[in-house]
Design a protein around this motif. Structure first.
Motif, mmCIF file in Angstrom:
data_model
loop_
_atom_site.group_PDB
_atom_site.id
_atom_site.type_symbol
_atom_site.label_atom_id
_atom_site.label_comp_id
_atom_site.label_asym_id
_atom_site.label_seq_id
_atom_site.Cartn_x
_atom_site.Cartn_y
_atom_site.Cartn_z
ATOM 1 N N GLN A 55 -108.685 -35.118 -2.134
ATOM 2 C CA GLN A 55 -107.754 -34.057 -2.531
ATOM 3 C C GLN A 55 -106.616 -33.933 -1.519
ATOM 4 N N LEU A 56 -106.957 -34.048 -0.249
ATOM 5 C CA LEU A 56 -105.923 -33.983 0.788
ATOM 6 C C LEU A 56 -104.904 -35.084 0.551
ATOM 7 N N ALA A 57 -105.398 -36.283 0.253
ATOM 8 C CA ALA A 57 -104.500 -37.404 -0.011
ATOM 9 C C ALA A 57 -103.610 -37.095 -1.210
ATOM 10 N N ASP A 58 -104.227 -36.595 -2.275
ATOM 11 C CA ASP A 58 -103.461 -36.286 -3.483
ATOM 12 C C ASP A 58 -102.397 -35.229 -3.212
ATOM 13 N N ASP A 59 -102.702 -34.300 -2.330
ATOM 14 C CA ASP A 59 -101.750 -33.234 -2.030
ATOM 15 C C ASP A 59 -100.695 -33.679 -1.022
#
Lengths: 339, 339
Positions: free
Chosen positions: B258-262
């Motif tokens: 999720q961090l990567a996606d954000d």
DNA sequence: TGGTGATGTCGAAACGCTTCGACGATGCGT
DNA sequence: ACGCATCGTCGAAGCGTTTCGACATCACCA
């Protein structure tokens, strides 16, 4: 702690009658049985497992032989062990762990001679495994998890690598892929005669050849870095690869990382299918891995069941059970995109 | 199979002398001993473990009690079990698996009453665990892996969550982080009194408070999606977070995704430190996770050692062993970048 | 030199159960 | 009504060890 003698006295019968009431080996009248059970309840009696074993020559213990060094299965090993233990328990047996060190054969022999176990479950079986000869000679009932090169006449439960690889290829080829590479366990495991490495490799070669497709396969150490290196080398040698079958968790994750670094998107540019893995591991990947999950639970269950049948002499045929991994389609495989 | 009687006859002595030669309980002249050993070798004699157990009231078996449902430890469980089995073997004991189903107390009682095991190792201990009372009453020696709320007087080996969390914070704070969030196991595990969830949570709150830092903590189900959701919610509520401590493997990987996606880079924008995890899992992450590895091997070893001492009556004090997770700095933690 | 205390060995009694042979007490067919 | 098989129970003999008391034998010190 109450003994059978106490129960017999309280119920006003002889010990042997108590025994018969317990085991049902000989008939006992309902009234006597009732008195005996009442006495047992009152005393909180439980038969002493050791005394029973000594007298009956049955310990109801199954030994699980596993090597200290752990090769491929380890991801699924816990699942397998748990399932074996639970199945044993359901059938009234106990599972005992026998970790084996360097002197495999010697240690195994000692353990068998102690006569603690009624039968043995052998894990991590290699193509040519000295433990098998030993067990056969010693007349101990045993079942292999995995199998030797020539397993005729032996009971075994193993992953069906042939079907697994075929299913994997069907899935990928059905999606339009033709340039498919296989990333396996280490060369060392192959040389050691480690079954999965050998059999999956053979299956891949055969099925690709049968379909007239080129065989591209690599061995890879069990590490992410090794997985990265293999991917780099693979695409250098075969730039047209569109799909990867992996059987090596650490390497799979390394491969995914390297593909990302190289700007290849999964699954748009490359499909990745990880076989003999587990949902638990698959869930850690992003995107979530399409896997073929190793049937640890099934192998544990049928291995134990078959062993118990053999111990109790109720077995008709030898167990030759091959269970394929089940395909779990997630996000790393998709139709090949035409260029 | 040869018995002690056979050995005695062949050596021209009585059975009891053979027994003494074997156990050393009473002295035997060197010559007799030599003759006995020669006879044993000739016959390939090994003492029968069951008979020995019955007569000596010592089975040399240790039972490992583990619940069917597996909560947090499971990643390290295999490591723990292997280590326990190996240690037991080194000390001349066997490890027997006792999977326990729904009727925890009843099944445990039955197993104990069978008197198959000299002692019990209890896994997955909850803060208030009925098995503990049962074991205490039944006079069976036992050691906890984990511990109850009030474990005074009980032998246990557990992860030192307090030190682990402190070390985790020292590492992150040393890197300049101050806004640190904690992502733990599920709320359900907390309600069930699962030790790690409770103790790590308390430790985080205490240590953050002591340092005058804000306490931001979340429970999270054991899935990547739940990890993603928590990250989204966390940054919505606290946009200034620069570091994450996680104790939940599946959620950790979801969080990373999720961090990567954000668009938040790890570790440049956010540091991630996964505690009570394992190197094996850490290696699957890209970038490779900085972890604090659960000391499964150590706990298995000292749990078994202490239990054996208690069984053999050679134990001086009760075992209160707390082992912190060891920090393994990899690629997901780095100094906080000033904005 | 006789008593004393180790020392080394033996025989027998457990340990708590299963299993075998035996033996009344039934029920059955004829 | 008589034999015969079956049923239900008992006592005793194991299963393969450990362990206890007993008993020679021998050295040693007074």
């Amino acid at each position: 702690m109450a003994t059978m003698n106490d129960v017999a006295k309280l119920a006003g019968v002889s010990v042997s009658t108590v025994s018969y009431a317990l085991t049902g080996v000989r008939p006992v009248t309902p009234e006597t049985r009732a008195r005996i059970h009442a006495a047992m309840d009152e005393l909180g009696y439980q038969p002493n497992a050791i005394a029973r074993s000594l007298a009956s020559r049955r310990t109801h213990i199954i030994a699980l032989l596993f090597p200290g060094i752990e090769l491929g299965l380890s991801g699924t090993a816990l699942e397998f062990v748990t399932s074996a233990a639970e199945t044993a328990r359901e059938e009234g047996y106990h599972l005992m762990l026998w970790p084996i060190g360097d002197d495999e054969v010697g240690e195994t022999r000692n353990l068998i001679h102690q006569q603690l176990a009624d039968g043995v479950l052998v894990m991590e079986v290699r193509l040519d495994d000295p433990r098998v000869d030993l067990l056969r000679e010693s007349q101990t009932p045993f079942t292999l998890i995995g199998r030797t090169a020539d397993a005729a006449g032996l009971d075994y439960a193993d992953i069906d690598f042939d079907t697994t690889v075929r299913d994997a290829l069907d899935h990928l080829i059905g999606l339009g892929h033709e340039r498919i590479a296989f990333v396996s366990h280490s060369k060392a495991s192959l040389d050691a005669g480690y079954g999965p490495t050998v059999r999956a490799g053979e299956a891949f070669e055969r099925h690709m050849t049968e379909r007239g497709l080129p065989v591209v396969a690599r061995h890879c150490d069990e590490s992410a870095d090794a997985g990265r290196a293999v991917v780099s080398e693979l695409w250098h040698a075969h730039p047209d690869i569109t799909a990867l079958i992996t059987m090596n968790d650490a390497a799979t994750f390394g491969a995914m990382a390297q593909l990302a670094d190289d700007g290849r998107q999964v699954p748009r540019d490359v499909s990745v299918l990880s076989i003999a893995s587990s949902p638990r591991v698959a869930a850690l990947s992003h995107p979530r891995l399409t896997t073929m999950a190793a049937p640890g639970t099934e192998l544990g269950r049928s291995g134990v069941r078959s062993l118990i049948e053999r111990i109790e002499g109720s077995q008709s045929a030898t167990l030759h059970e091959l269970v394929p991994c089940r395909l779990d389609i997630q996000a790393t495989t998709s139709p090949r995109t035409k260029e």
